[in-house]
Scaffold this motif. Sequence first.
Motif, PDB file in Angstrom:
ATOM      1  N   TYR A 111       0.732  -1.267   0.028  1.00  0.00           N
ATOM      2  CA  TYR A 111       0.249  -0.016  -0.154  1.00  0.00           C
ATOM      3  C   TYR A 111       0.884   1.148   0.067  1.00  0.00           C
ATOM      4  O   TYR A 111       0.531   2.353  -0.404  1.00  0.00           O
ATOM      5  N   TRP A 114       0.944   2.932  -3.336  1.00  0.00           N
ATOM      6  CA  TRP A 114      -0.365   3.494  -3.716  1.00  0.00           C
ATOM      7  C   TRP A 114      -0.984   4.693  -2.707  1.00  0.00           C
ATOM      8  O   TRP A 114      -1.742   5.504  -3.083  1.00  0.00           O
ATOM      9  N   PHE A 150      -3.056   7.961  -4.181  1.00  0.00           N
ATOM     10  CA  PHE A 150      -4.307   8.483  -3.651  1.00  0.00           C
ATOM     11  C   PHE A 150      -3.988   9.977  -3.383  1.00  0.00           C
ATOM     12  O   PHE A 150      -5.165  10.744  -3.347  1.00  0.00           O
ATOM     13  N   ILE A 207     -13.565   9.219  -2.957  1.00  0.00           N
ATOM     14  CA  ILE A 207     -13.126   7.629  -3.021  1.00  0.00           C
ATOM     15  C   ILE A 207     -11.520   7.757  -2.493  1.00  0.00           C
ATOM     16  O   ILE A 207     -11.237   6.919  -1.707  1.00  0.00           O
ATOM     17  N   VAL A 212     -10.001   5.945   0.859  1.00  0.00           N
ATOM     18  CA  VAL A 212      -8.742   5.179   0.961  1.00  0.00           C
ATOM     19  C   VAL A 212      -7.787   5.692   1.956  1.00  0.00           C
ATOM     20  O   VAL A 212      -7.027   4.962   2.680  1.00  0.00           O
ATOM     21  N   VAL A 233      -8.300   4.918   5.517  1.00  0.00           N
ATOM     22  CA  VAL A 233      -8.147   3.688   6.241  1.00  0.00           C
ATOM     23  C   VAL A 233      -6.670   3.414   6.226  1.00  0.00           C
ATOM     24  O   VAL A 233      -6.326   2.596   7.285  1.00  0.00           O
ATOM     25  N   LEU A 234      -5.756   3.866   5.655  1.00  0.00           N
ATOM     26  CA  LEU A 234      -4.462   3.176   5.514  1.00  0.00           C
ATOM     27  C   LEU A 234      -3.726   3.609   6.818  1.00  0.00           C
ATOM     28  O   LEU A 234      -3.770   4.734   7.387  1.00  0.00           O
ATOM     29  N   TRP A 269     -10.389   1.927  10.581  1.00  0.00           N
ATOM     30  CA  TRP A 269     -11.500   1.433  10.035  1.00  0.00           C
ATOM     31  C   TRP A 269     -12.816   2.360  10.509  1.00  0.00           C
ATOM     32  O   TRP A 269     -13.619   2.660   9.801  1.00  0.00           O
ATOM     33  N   LEU A 284     -10.004   4.229  -9.044  1.00  0.00           N
ATOM     34  CA  LEU A 284      -9.519   4.433  -7.634  1.00  0.00           C
ATOM     35  C   LEU A 284     -10.079   3.344  -6.613  1.00  0.00           C
ATOM     36  O   LEU A 284      -9.498   2.695  -5.869  1.00  0.00           O
ATOM     37  N   GLY A 334      -8.037   1.107  -4.632  1.00  0.00           N
ATOM     38  CA  GLY A 334      -7.903   1.261  -3.088  1.00  0.00           C
ATOM     39  C   GLY A 334      -8.398  -0.127  -2.349  1.00  0.00           C
ATOM     40  O   GLY A 334      -7.727  -0.390  -1.557  1.00  0.00           O
ATOM     41  N   GLY A 344      -7.392  -2.846  -3.555  1.00  0.00           N
ATOM     42  CA  GLY A 344      -6.143  -3.640  -3.692  1.00  0.00           C
ATOM     43  C   GLY A 344      -5.102  -3.118  -2.469  1.00  0.00           C
ATOM     44  O   GLY A 344      -4.407  -3.890  -1.663  1.00  0.00           O
ATOM     45  N   ALA A 345      -5.069  -1.852  -2.432  1.00  0.00           N
ATOM     46  CA  ALA A 345      -4.162  -1.160  -1.374  1.00  0.00           C
ATOM     47  C   ALA A 345      -4.471  -1.838  -0.033  1.00  0.00           C
ATOM     48  O   ALA A 345      -3.714  -1.909   0.823  1.00  0.00           O
ATOM     49  N   ILE A 346      -6.104  -1.458   0.462  1.00  0.00           N
ATOM     50  CA  ILE A 346      -6.413  -2.072   1.660  1.00  0.00           C
ATOM     51  C   ILE A 346      -6.067  -3.384   2.044  1.00  0.00           C
ATOM     52  O   ILE A 346      -5.787  -3.774   2.928  1.00  0.00           O
ATOM     53  N   SER A 404      -3.646  -5.181   0.754  1.00  0.00           N
ATOM     54  CA  SER A 404      -2.232  -5.199   1.036  1.00  0.00           C
ATOM     55  C   SER A 404      -1.903  -4.996   2.249  1.00  0.00           C
ATOM     56  O   SER A 404      -0.871  -5.161   2.962  1.00  0.00           O
ATOM     57  N   ALA A 405      -2.714  -4.105   2.913  1.00  0.00           N
ATOM     58  CA  ALA A 405      -2.444  -3.687   4.216  1.00  0.00           C
ATOM     59  C   ALA A 405      -2.994  -4.506   5.415  1.00  0.00           C
ATOM     60  O   ALA A 405      -2.676  -4.350   6.551  1.00  0.00           O
TER      61      ALA A 405
END
Lengths: 494, 240
Positions: free
Chosen positions: A104, A107, A111, A140, A144, A147-148, A159, B83, B87, B89-91, B93-94
């Motif tokens: 992530y 990414w 984002f 969107i 994302v 959440v990371l 979450w 996106l 997104g 995919g990124a989540i 992978s986390a």
Amino acid sequence: MTVDPVLLIVIPLVAAFLVPMVSLFSRKIASFIPLLALLAMGGLAGHLLLSTGDTAVTSTTGGFDPPWGISLVVTPLGALVSAMMIFVGIFVSLPSTAKVGKGYELWYNVFVMMTVTGGVGMVITGDLFNLFVFLEITAIGATVLAVLPRDGETKGLNWRGAASYAIISSVASFLILAAIALLYGATSTLNMAQMAQRAGDIPSFVAGTAFLLMFVGFGIEAEIFPLNGWAPDVYRGSRWGTASIFSGVVGKAGLIALLRIAFIILGPAIGGTFPADLLMWAGLATFIVGEAAAFTSKDLYRMLGFSSIGAYGLILAAFASGSEMAIQAGVLLMLGHMLAKPILFSMIDRAGAGKRGDVTLSDLEGLGRRSTMSGVLFVGAALAMLGMPPSPTFWGKVMLFSSAGTEGQWALAVIVAFGTLLEAGYMGRLIWKVMSPAKEERKVELPVLRLLPGLVALGLIMLIGIQPALLNDVLDRAAEEFMDRLNYIDWGGF
Amino acid sequence: MMERYDIHRSIPAILLALMVAATIFYAFVEVGFGEPEVDKEDSVSNRFISNSTQETGSSNFVTAVVVNYRGFDTLGEVTVLFLASAGMGAIVSALPAGDKRKRPIPPSLILTAGTRLVLPLIILFGAYVFVHGHLSPGGGFQGGVIIASGLLLYIVIFPEWKAPHKALALSESLAGLSFAGIGIIGLAVGGIFLDNVISGLGEAGMLVSAGLIPLIYIAIGIKVGAEMTGLVARMKGGDA
């Protein structure tokens, strides 16, 4: 010759589409793509800012003139805010570029770039449905980002914050879409300038409903009280970069969209001073509630998040209070906030590095002794947020007070003064802790990629603070955009 | 202990929601949605209905609006989907690794053989829908989703199958770049992004017509198909 502003959107899209392909060959190279795109966008936005002059730079797409095709209308204010959003994006991306740890990480920057692109799109588009598309991109991307997990906390996915934002922002999108449908039905056009021209055709009940729907929808995005219940959770659990993007890009885009819809598009269709009054009082309530909640917060991310909410409120109140000087004050306050907030979030992240959970006041203790430059950046940004000269916020507050005095808006002046006192209370505590002697000798690392954007931001704050006349033209045009609807209609080609 | 849900406490909220719904409904009635006299003579919809075939070469005017008049929106919508998929995919992978599910019950011969038989047909149908987007109902989004639904069937029946994520990423990238690239051709040739510079090519109603529109829809079809497949495969988990 002016470069086509559509590139401001096309460059990041191409960059985003390139990432999956390039990352198959080298994740390292792919990680540089978003930063390079943001730098290119920054150059372009600067160019547009210089070439807007007395009017707006426009562009059409699809080969059809507006209203048949979608057009972009980059007003001087739009160019300035776009440039600032891109600056926040670069600020956030720089330190995390070239990090390709977990999947992530690569990414994250994509984002950041796309959320900034969505925000820029919302500010420069001249078409109401296109604005909705960019709102979706922003929402969107921001979900994302929210959440990371913070660095080194793989289990710390946020979450709670991300889910609250995802749910409430989809409600916001629905309300906004319903309002767009109403306005389209009443005016037979989606072009914002043409819609403004036809505002007289909108039945007042329809205009009022559309305005309230837009107020709730964009108010959610712009963290306006009482629609901002989701925001503290997002700020509390997310990365410093995410927090900076939420306070510098997501809400700012929503705020400008709301102001344009209320004052430029709907304007006379509702009649009376109802929209302006509602927005001003909502703004003042947001300012006081935000600053008071920040005053009582323990977690620093949450505190600064509430402080951002307060800033949103103040900016909204300034724009809505309606005088030329107050609108210019609003722009300056916006600038000051967008420059100073990322520095504070970035430094809090340094102070709490490697720590799980909340970052509290005691983590800041002796930050200035443990790392001199971190201390300088933090104190500089905190003072700028408060409105100490030289800073744009100082001029913003001075102008807002002076406008309130001329217009006889005493309530505004009193509330702003009271909120500023609260702000001084908690910012003062933060500054005190940073300057106090360190109990532990744990070194705070400040990589050059963190230091550099911080210094640039602080430099810009001081430059505008010392020489606010640099912005005179843009400020005048911004006031024209909101004071006289005919200007926007004219700039949009109708 | 969980408190028991008490409906009486929700009554104010339900009443408020009903009031909001009634207000919105009444506003739509006031606008007069769907009544012919509502449209102004110079409304965008009238022009789209009467001039689109002539102006864009596409005999499906919905496609003309989606891909040409408002192509910039569509590029944005494609980005939204991109996106969402990235997104996801990124989540994934986390997320902490682990959580090996137990082996599912193996599907019967009818299902496996049937799936092998239908899958090519579903993909062909999806491709048909997006290639003919400028002529008949449907287009890139619909065709792409049809293809992804076929692959979803395949994933359900053959859970051991590893989705070719590299190939999906490559087609996603190339298709997205083609869409943006076609837009940039317009910018380079005519100075307008997404300008349909060869709209006059071919005769309206034929497969080769409407200039760049079918090319854009093919790119969208491939992109949506690859993204939705990747999304479904990632939700199954295990090979992200």
